[in-house]
Design a protein around this motif. Sequence first.
Motif, mmCIF file in Angstrom:
data_model
loop_
_atom_site.group_PDB
_atom_site.id
_atom_site.type_symbol
_atom_site.label_atom_id
_atom_site.label_comp_id
_atom_site.label_asym_id
_atom_site.label_seq_id
_atom_site.Cartn_x
_atom_site.Cartn_y
_atom_site.Cartn_z
ATOM 1 N N THR A 1 -11.871 -12.167 6.097
ATOM 2 C CA THR A 1 -9.516 -12.562 6.406
ATOM 3 C C THR A 1 -9.270 -11.084 6.309
ATOM 4 O O THR A 1 -8.981 -10.195 6.149
ATOM 5 N N VAL A 2 -7.540 -12.014 7.558
ATOM 6 C CA VAL A 2 -7.145 -10.675 7.251
ATOM 7 C C VAL A 2 -6.200 -10.994 6.797
ATOM 8 O O VAL A 2 -6.120 -12.150 6.348
ATOM 9 N N PRO A 3 -4.917 -9.652 5.862
ATOM 10 C CA PRO A 3 -5.078 -9.099 7.081
ATOM 11 C C PRO A 3 -6.155 -7.815 6.448
ATOM 12 O O PRO A 3 -6.541 -8.016 4.803
ATOM 13 N N VAL A 4 -6.472 -6.999 5.990
ATOM 14 C CA VAL A 4 -6.518 -5.386 6.681
ATOM 15 C C VAL A 4 -6.527 -4.173 6.606
ATOM 16 O O VAL A 4 -6.001 -4.000 7.799
ATOM 17 N N LEU A 5 -5.949 -4.142 5.688
ATOM 18 C CA LEU A 5 -5.380 -2.840 5.790
ATOM 19 C C LEU A 5 -6.738 -1.181 5.440
ATOM 20 O O LEU A 5 -6.831 -1.190 3.906
ATOM 21 N N VAL A 6 -7.050 -0.673 6.613
ATOM 22 C CA VAL A 6 -7.628 0.497 5.858
ATOM 23 C C VAL A 6 -6.948 2.118 5.804
ATOM 24 O O VAL A 6 -6.634 2.255 7.363
ATOM 25 N N LEU A 7 -7.031 2.827 5.475
ATOM 26 C CA LEU A 7 -6.039 3.904 4.973
ATOM 27 C C LEU A 7 -7.088 4.887 5.824
ATOM 28 O O LEU A 7 -8.051 4.773 5.746
ATOM 29 N N GLY A 8 -5.865 6.600 5.899
ATOM 30 C CA GLY A 8 -6.586 7.272 6.502
ATOM 31 C C GLY A 8 -7.370 7.931 5.537
ATOM 32 O O GLY A 8 -8.754 8.410 6.624
ATOM 33 N N ASP A 9 -7.684 7.727 4.540
ATOM 34 C CA ASP A 9 -8.820 8.318 3.330
ATOM 35 C C ASP A 9 -9.903 7.219 3.300
ATOM 36 O O ASP A 9 -10.698 7.995 2.586
ATOM 37 N N GLY A 10 -10.047 6.221 3.879
ATOM 38 C CA GLY A 10 -10.987 5.312 3.246
ATOM 39 C C GLY A 10 -11.069 4.056 2.656
ATOM 40 O O GLY A 10 -11.373 3.114 2.632
ATOM 41 N N THR A 11 -9.179 4.374 2.239
ATOM 42 C CA THR A 11 -9.231 3.156 1.595
ATOM 43 C C THR A 11 -8.666 1.841 1.447
ATOM 44 O O THR A 11 -8.094 2.115 2.895
ATOM 45 N N VAL A 12 -9.642 0.991 1.221
ATOM 46 C CA VAL A 12 -8.997 -0.645 1.866
ATOM 47 C C VAL A 12 -8.553 -1.510 0.642
ATOM 48 O O VAL A 12 -8.717 -1.309 -0.218
ATOM 49 N N ILE A 13 -7.483 -1.998 1.807
ATOM 50 C CA ILE A 13 -6.325 -2.775 1.032
ATOM 51 C C ILE A 13 -6.795 -4.312 1.587
ATOM 52 O O ILE A 13 -6.177 -4.376 2.875
ATOM 53 N N ASP A 14 -7.256 -5.450 0.795
ATOM 54 C CA ASP A 14 -7.852 -6.250 1.667
ATOM 55 C C ASP A 14 -6.728 -7.793 0.920
ATOM 56 O O ASP A 14 -7.294 -8.654 1.540
ATOM 57 N N GLU A 15 -5.557 -7.301 -0.062
ATOM 58 C CA GLU A 15 -5.427 -8.608 0.326
ATOM 59 C C GLU A 15 -3.763 -8.260 0.024
ATOM 60 O O GLU A 15 -2.802 -7.029 0.923
ATOM 61 N N SER A 16 -3.247 -9.275 1.156
ATOM 62 C CA SER A 16 -1.692 -9.606 1.334
ATOM 63 C C SER A 16 -1.064 -8.974 1.175
ATOM 64 O O SER A 16 0.053 -8.172 1.116
ATOM 65 N N LEU A 17 -0.807 -9.675 -0.165
ATOM 66 C CA LEU A 17 0.472 -9.004 -0.799
ATOM 67 C C LEU A 17 0.658 -7.421 -1.561
ATOM 68 O O LEU A 17 1.225 -6.907 -1.646
ATOM 69 N N ASP A 18 -0.817 -7.419 -1.634
ATOM 70 C CA ASP A 18 -1.582 -5.286 -1.911
ATOM 71 C C ASP A 18 -1.183 -4.349 -1.797
ATOM 72 O O ASP A 18 -0.124 -3.731 -1.146
ATOM 73 N N ILE A 19 -0.954 -5.430 0.117
ATOM 74 C CA ILE A 19 0.035 -4.295 1.165
ATOM 75 C C ILE A 19 0.936 -4.254 1.361
ATOM 76 O O ILE A 19 1.900 -3.535 1.660
ATOM 77 N N MET A 20 1.736 -4.881 0.918
ATOM 78 C CA MET A 20 3.172 -5.600 0.962
ATOM 79 C C MET A 20 4.038 -4.063 -0.496
ATOM 80 O O MET A 20 4.591 -3.693 0.151
ATOM 81 N N LEU A 21 2.593 -4.266 -0.774
ATOM 82 C CA LEU A 21 3.512 -3.734 -2.001
ATOM 83 C C LEU A 21 3.299 -2.509 -1.838
ATOM 84 O O LEU A 21 3.831 -1.272 -1.691
ATOM 85 N N TRP A 22 2.084 -1.718 -1.255
ATOM 86 C CA TRP A 22 1.825 -0.908 -1.437
ATOM 87 C C TRP A 22 2.638 -0.395 -0.420
ATOM 88 O O TRP A 22 3.559 1.371 -0.322
ATOM 89 N N ALA A 23 3.582 -0.718 0.917
ATOM 90 C CA ALA A 23 4.128 -0.371 2.054
ATOM 91 C C ALA A 23 5.382 -0.038 1.194
ATOM 92 O O ALA A 23 6.177 0.936 1.231
ATOM 93 N N LEU A 24 5.959 -1.209 0.621
ATOM 94 C CA LEU A 24 7.486 -0.622 -0.352
ATOM 95 C C LEU A 24 7.409 0.248 -1.573
ATOM 96 O O LEU A 24 8.514 0.306 -1.821
ATOM 97 N N GLN A 25 5.815 0.591 -2.185
ATOM 98 C CA GLN A 25 6.542 1.375 -3.178
ATOM 99 C C GLN A 25 6.644 2.752 -2.192
ATOM 100 O O GLN A 25 7.206 3.374 -2.234
ATOM 101 N N GLN A 26 6.523 2.905 -0.976
ATOM 102 C CA GLN A 26 6.094 3.935 -0.155
ATOM 103 C C GLN A 26 7.763 4.177 0.273
ATOM 104 O O GLN A 26 8.382 5.182 0.626
ATOM 105 N N ASN A 27 8.588 2.968 0.906
ATOM 106 C CA ASN A 27 9.819 3.119 1.214
ATOM 107 C C ASN A 27 10.424 1.436 1.876
ATOM 108 O O ASN A 27 9.668 0.727 1.907
ATOM 109 N N ASP A 28 11.646 1.597 0.910
ATOM 110 C CA ASP A 28 12.089 0.192 0.834
ATOM 111 C C ASP A 28 13.639 0.204 0.785
ATOM 112 O O ASP A 28 14.280 -0.143 -0.215
ATOM 113 N N PRO A 29 13.927 0.627 1.569
ATOM 114 C CA PRO A 29 15.551 0.307 2.739
ATOM 115 C C PRO A 29 16.358 -0.735 1.985
ATOM 116 O O PRO A 29 17.497 -0.621 1.838
#
Length: 215
Positions: free
Chosen positions: A53-81
Amino acid sequence: MNHDLPVLYSFRRCPYAMRARLAIRHANIKVELREIELRSKPAQMLEASPKGTVPVLVLGDGTVIDESLDIMLWALQQNDPGKWLQVNDFEALIQTNDSSFKYNLDRYKYAERYPEHPAGFYRQQGELFLAELESRLMRTQYLCGSYFSIADAAIAPFIRQFAAVDERVFQTLPYPALKRWLAAFLTLPLFDAVMSRYAAWKPGSSSVAFGYDAV
């Protein structure tokens, strides 16, 4: 294309993928977007996340994030203007959306698959959540306060889908604040930016950079 970029497998109309793209775009994070066809999922995606199922995020180090809310949190924890995460009680609201509301939304949208009840029954069950959102939006402009937050981004794609099942019926429902909120969401430049159409990705096809322009 920088091959160390995170890779996001997505499907344009999927509300889960939509919320992930909203957060990535808002966070101004650059990823390689791979639009998929649901009937022909790429082996690379299935290898990264066998649930398919989508979305699936594969990071440069091979880490996989495949829950949509976890992807949101990953992004916002890096930058949340927009300070999307600096609101209270969004977790329970999103949990209700993702559980009971999504359950009834699926049965309302695909009522022929669930003949135990007519479509109207599932719509009315979904309206319990709409009424809760209406109550909030009568008090504040957005779901968790005076500005657009993770709650709005995570939930609006599903309300959009609910409204689209039968737009005529939706317009007759007694939720004026919710309708205004949804209409405002659909006119956001951010929403427009994440709804661009892309050809389905296949191995060897050109890469698509996504999320690197500030909105």
